[in-house]
Write a protein that holds these residues in place. Structure first.
Motif, PDB file in Angstrom:
ATOM      1  N   GLU A 165      74.206  11.860 -18.707  1.00 30.37           N
ATOM      2  CA  GLU A 165      74.924  12.973 -18.085  1.00 30.37           C
ATOM      3  C   GLU A 165      76.050  12.399 -17.229  1.00 30.37           C
ATOM      4  O   GLU A 165      75.873  11.380 -16.539  1.00 30.37           O
ATOM      5  CB  GLU A 165      73.994  13.810 -17.212  1.00 30.37           C
TER       6      GLU A 165
ATOM      7  N   LYS B 261      78.817  13.494 -14.300  1.00 32.52           N
ATOM      8  CA  LYS B 261      79.241  14.514 -13.358  1.00 32.52           C
ATOM      9  C   LYS B 261      80.744  14.747 -13.453  1.00 32.52           C
ATOM     10  O   LYS B 261      81.513  13.847 -13.793  1.00 32.52           O
ATOM     11  CB  LYS B 261      78.879  14.098 -11.930  1.00 32.52           C
ATOM     12  N   ASP B 262      81.150  15.967 -13.134  1.00 33.22           N
ATOM     13  CA  ASP B 262      82.569  16.286 -13.114  1.00 33.22           C
ATOM     14  C   ASP B 262      83.256  15.577 -11.950  1.00 33.22           C
ATOM     15  O   ASP B 262      82.647  15.292 -10.910  1.00 33.22           O
ATOM     16  CB  ASP B 262      82.768  17.798 -12.982  1.00 33.22           C
TER      17      ASP B 262
END
Length: 443
Positions: A413, A415-416
């Motif tokens: 994953e 993160k932005d």
């Protein structure tokens, strides 16, 4: 520089760091902060300042933690040299840490200057209050979990704690830089050690090394052109095994020989033109032969990685060996006149440039691409190792067949980013994950 201006400069630099720096990841804010701090300090050496900004700017290109940490440390050293300078090896070494040591003297110097020049009435109590809170708040929060939770609910650590640390760190370092500008240190040692070795003392050992290296280089040329069949007949090893066994020894030879060259050049007594010719000839021959050894080591590492796969450590040490080759070229250039005050700066500058070049290469993506190319030829690949690489490698891993890609990228994953933490490699990795399938893992 007046004390009030020093205080304002430090507050401005600390505030810029608190606002611009993403403390938990590489991003564009690192280079922006460096530019702002240099603009506020102003009296810096432009070459080292540009190198420092370039090193911090690697945070916009890569996400690899190990490489970015190296670039940050190198960027801080270059920033210190931009303020303090340094020409000789001794001066460059001290100049690279001058700001950190200057901070210890700069803070008391600023307090004395503010008191002598009549600082604003609230300056001292505000500074003392900040120092006391920085000391006692963490202690009390650590002593009582309920109190710590209350503080976190009132002032979230991720919202304020990080910026406060950045403000204090960069602000205090700026005070140290201003102190060095106001009181420039004498970094280049003026004391000269006697050149105590006559020609017979250094000529025989260095000459023996030249003969030894020449013999070794002769065998290396034969092995390189003879290829795998020759090595298999003479050493009983495949070329990959031959390369694997030899690289680390050749790396050690390269480093140790550099020490021999430095000690000989520093302490050899040169009293006549004959001494000068012998010194230049022997050290030049030793450096040229060592360059051939560097080329042999790099060739071995390339064959080694082709056979056994590319890893971070192997790429890093190959880069170090390549940089050492550049250092020997600089030594050869300096040996033309046996006088080169620029050499220490050039050696460190090319080392910093090698880090920037490594970041431009994007080593972890390069490693993933090479290992995938090796898999396409041999059918061998270590998906577990690819999965441990940083987000830099994701676009390359995404080119694998569906099942293998899912194994290497599962649970990944990203993160932005906001505008401070924007990063090209992370942006490309995020796009590759969005377009990829997250189905079942098939090895």
């Amino acid at each position: 520089m007046s004390p009030n201006r020093v205080l304002l400069t430090a507050v401005g630099a600390g505030s810029a760091a608190a606002v611009l720096l993403p403390p938990d990841r590489p991003g564009a804010g690192w280079a922006l902060t460096a530019v702002v701090v240099f603009a506020l300090v102003r009296k810096v050496r432009p070459g080292w300042a540009a190198m420092s900004v370039a090193l911090f700017a690697t945070g916009t290109l890569i996400t690899s933690g190990w490489l970015f940490v190296l670039c940050v440390f190198a960027g801080c050293a270059a920033a210190s040299l931009a303020v303090a300078g340094g020409t000789t090896a001794h001066g460059v070494l001290l100049g690279s840490i001058a700001v950190s040591t200057g901070t210890l003297r700069g803070v008391p110097w600023l307090f004395r200057a503010l008191r002598a020049n009549g600082a604003p009435p609230m300056t001292r109590p505000v500074l003392v209050t900040v120092v006391l809170l920085v000391i006692f708040v963490p202690l009390l929060a650590g002593a009582d979990a309920t109190f710590a939770e209350m503080l976190e609910s009132a002032v979230p650590d991720e919202a304020v704690g990080g910026p406060i640390v950045l403000f204090l760190t960069v602000g205090l370092a700026t005070v140290g830089a201003c102190f060095l500008i106001a009181s420039p240190p004498s970094l280049d040692s003026s004391s000269t050690l006697p050149r105590r070795f006559a020609r017979r003392d250094w000529g025989l050992p260095v000459g023996a090394l030249v003969v030894l290296f020449a013999a070794f280089v002769g065998f290396q040329v034969t092995a390189l052109f003879g290829g795998d069949d020759y090595v298999l007949r003479t050493a009983g090893l495949t070329y990959a095994e031959y390369a694997r066994r030899g690289f680390w020894q050749l790396l050690a030879v390269t480093v140790l020989t550099l020490g021999v060259v430095a000690v000989t050049a520093r302490f050899a007594r040169v009293e006549t033109d004959v001494d000068r010719k012998w010194l230049r000839g022997l050290l030049g021959a030793l450096s040229v032969l060592t360059l051939v050894i560097v080329a042999s080591a790099l060739a071995r590492m390339w064959f080694y990685q082709q056979a056994y796969g590319f890893t971070v450590l192997r790429v890093l040490v190959a880069t170090c060996e390549l940089w050492l080759g550049v250092v020997y070229l600089l030594v050869l250039a300096a040996g033309v006149r046996l006088r080169a005050r620029w050499l220490a700066q050039a050696v460190l500058g090319t080392g910093f440039a090698a880090l920037v070049g490594l970041a431009l290469l994007n080593p972890e993506r390069f490693i993933a691409e090479r290992n995938i190319a090796r898999w396409q030829e041999s059918g061998r690949i270590d998906l577990a190792y690819l999965a441990r690489l940083s987000d830099d490698a994701v676009p390359a891993i995404a080119t694998l067949p569906d099942g293998m890609r899912r194994c290497a990228l599962r649970n990944r994953e990203i993160k932005d980013d906001d505008w401070r933490s924007w990063n090209l490699a992370r942006d490309q990795a995020r796009e590759a994950l969005r377009s990829g399938d997250r189905g079942q893992c098939v090895r």
